[in-house]
Enzyme design. Structure first.
Site, PDB file in Angstrom:
ATOM      1  N   GLU A 163       0.832  -1.203   0.000  1.00 39.39           N
ATOM      2  CA  GLU A 163       0.000   0.000   0.000  1.00 39.39           C
ATOM      3  C   GLU A 163       0.865   1.252   0.000  1.00 39.39           C
ATOM      4  O   GLU A 163       0.492   2.282  -0.553  1.00 39.39           O
ATOM      5  CB  GLU A 163      -0.911  -0.020   1.232  1.00 39.39           C
TER       6      GLU A 163
ATOM      7  N   ASP B 122     -12.976   0.003   2.345  1.00 38.20           N
ATOM      8  CA  ASP B 122     -11.820   0.121   3.229  1.00 38.20           C
ATOM      9  C   ASP B 122     -12.088   1.046   4.419  1.00 38.20           C
ATOM     10  O   ASP B 122     -12.763   0.677   5.364  1.00 38.20           O
ATOM     11  CB  ASP B 122     -10.616   0.577   2.418  1.00 38.20           C
TER      12      ASP B 122
ATOM     13  N   HIS C  41      -5.150  -3.525  -2.145  1.00 39.41           N
ATOM     14  CA  HIS C  41      -4.443  -2.330  -2.626  1.00 39.41           C
ATOM     15  C   HIS C  41      -3.448  -2.671  -3.740  1.00 39.41           C
ATOM     16  O   HIS C  41      -3.626  -2.243  -4.867  1.00 39.41           O
ATOM     17  CB  HIS C  41      -3.746  -1.571  -1.495  1.00 39.41           C
TER      18      HIS C  41
END
Length: 457
Positions: free
Chosen positions: A245, A330, A279
């Site tokens: 990420e 998320d 991600h």
């Protein structure tokens, strides 16, 4: 919070839903009758120009129920607060810790119930909850070591949606460093101790399934990654992982292990068709090959990735190499899977300065069938006989959606509609949202406001 979570009942009485317009995976079909019994679709009949006698009419565009493949329910309490000022992912994380420190099983149940009700209003039938907030402050175990996870399972039942609880191993502050004072709530000490606690979670509930998650390669020591992967493999359960990420995670992994996070996961058997990388923003070409060649799925969360200034992941290259794509909200900067689908395409347009990387149908599949599959519900996300009777109806007469031809309703839904245009949500044959009103949680805004106020510092 209910002491024993109860599964949301399916529709026991056979019912027929009449879909004014239905997206059937490849095209929009007018006038479709869908027969439902015991929570599943028993027949799909085209050419129904008007509602059959006794049928429930769903006017607008009906698509399969949406799947939110990546959620942190307590992050909903951050909305607005973390949009003040500037900063990075790492400064955002400090604010997040403050909310996590104040949650109890009862307050988490109340917050999650409200968040999952908001999801139902947005057309979401199933959520993947990436759950790592396991213990009391300081790391003390509750009398029931899974009290926090059970609170989430109960909240989903009482909000009328299904859940895959992705019980998460989170053991380290970073590549072997001891957990900081906030992270003590997350850690079981070792992967073996995590597995023992996760074993106690009851699987096979009607509305809930248990999966596993590796929080990230920085939070699970390399020699313990295989323990989590094996636990999921033995149970044929979904395994999710935050992956690349942040570039800082990649740099630290290279320094610690001489390889990228994707390579490290591959070395320890954590990739494969039941694995979903969340991600996957900063990947090398070799990383993309490892993910795609192993058919590891990838969950993109564009509204969070842009909110946290994380970057734009290589979704087109991943899918082209063989990774199925799903979508998640998320951190819940917004809860709107239509916006997630739209953002994935539009972000790619900004990066490449070309249009049309995915069709509306492909984006809807990511938000429905592929999302459900990533959460272990392979029998959901399609309007066809035998599938779970999950239906989401989007208005075609709002200020955002009025005007286009009905045959373009899929394009209208993906590129113009929002969660505010969801009119009905049916989960397992049971109508959870009717005419934009939640049937189980009468006042969702008040439930959200009160539950967030209870954990506000």
């Amino acid at each position: 919070m209910p002491l024993t979570p109860q599964a949301a009942p399916t529709q026991a009485t056979p019912t027929t839903y009449w879909l004014e317009h239905a997206w059937l995976g490849t095209h929009v079909e007018p006038g479709v009758a869908v027969d439902v019994a015991d929570g599943r679709i028993t027949a799909v009949r085209k050419g129904a120009d008007a509602p059959p006698p006794g049928a429930v009419a769903l006017r607008g565009l009906t698509i399969p129920g949406l799947a939110n493949a990546h959620s942190h329910a307590f992050h909903r309490a951050l909305r607005g607060t973390v949009q003040v000022g500037s900063g990075t992912f790492w400064t955002w994380r400090e604010v997040m810790y403050g909310v996590a420190d104040r949650l109890t099983p009862d307050t988490y149940y109340a917050l999650a119930r409200a968040v999952y009700a908001e999801m139902a209003l947005a057309g979401i039938a199933c959520v993947g909850e990436f759950h790592y907030l396991h213990h009391a402050p300081g790391g003390t175990r509750y009398n029931d070591p899974n009290a926090m996870g059970e609170a989430l399972i109960a909240a989903a039942a009482d909000a009328g949606i299904r859940i895959t609880l992705l019980d998460t191993a989170y053991l380290s502050a970073g590549f072997g460093a001891a957990p900081n004072r906030h992270q003590l709530r997350f850690s079981d000490g070792t992967a073996e101790q995590w597995a023992q606690r996760a074993d106690a979670l009851k699987d096979g509930r009607e509305h809930a399934r248990i999966g596993a998650a590796i929080h990230s390669v920085r939070a699970v020591p390399a020699e313990q990654l295989g323990t989590v992967a094996d636990w999921a493999r033995e149970r044929q359960a979904p395994l999710h992982v935050h992956l690349s990420e942040q570039t800082a995670e990649n740099d630290a992994c290279l320094e610690a292990h001489g390889r990228t996070p994707t390579q490290l996961l591959s070395d320890h058997g954590a990739l494969g068709r039941r694995t979903t990388a969340v991600h996957a923003t900063h990947l090398t070409g070799e990383d993309i090959g490892l993910l795609g060649d192993s058919t590891t799925g990838v969950c993109m969360c564009p509204t969070t990735e842009r909110d946290l200034a994380d970057g734009i992941g290589p979704a087109t290259r991943l899918q082209g190499r063989g990774s199925p794509l799903s979508l998640g909200s998320d951190s819940h900067a917004v809860i709107d899977l239509l916006e997630e689908a739209r953002a994935m395409e539009l972000d790619e347009r900004l990066r490449t300065r070309t249009r049309g990387h995915w069709t509306a149908a492909a984006l809807l599949r990511a938000a429905t069938a592929d999302g459900h599959a990533a959460l272990g519900w392979d029998d959901a996300g399609r309007i066809e006989a035998g599938a779970r009777a999950d239906l989401t109806t989007i208005a075609l007469d709002s200020v955002r959606t009025a005007g286009p031809l009905p045959r373009l309703a899929a394009e209208t839904a993906v590129f113009a509609a929002s969660a505010a245009d969801v009119r009905h949500t049916i989960v397992g044959g049971r109508q959870i949202v009717r005419d934009g009103v939640h049937t189980l949680v009468p006042d969702v805004p008040t439930a959200l406001a009160e539950s967030i106020a209870a954990v506000r510092g």
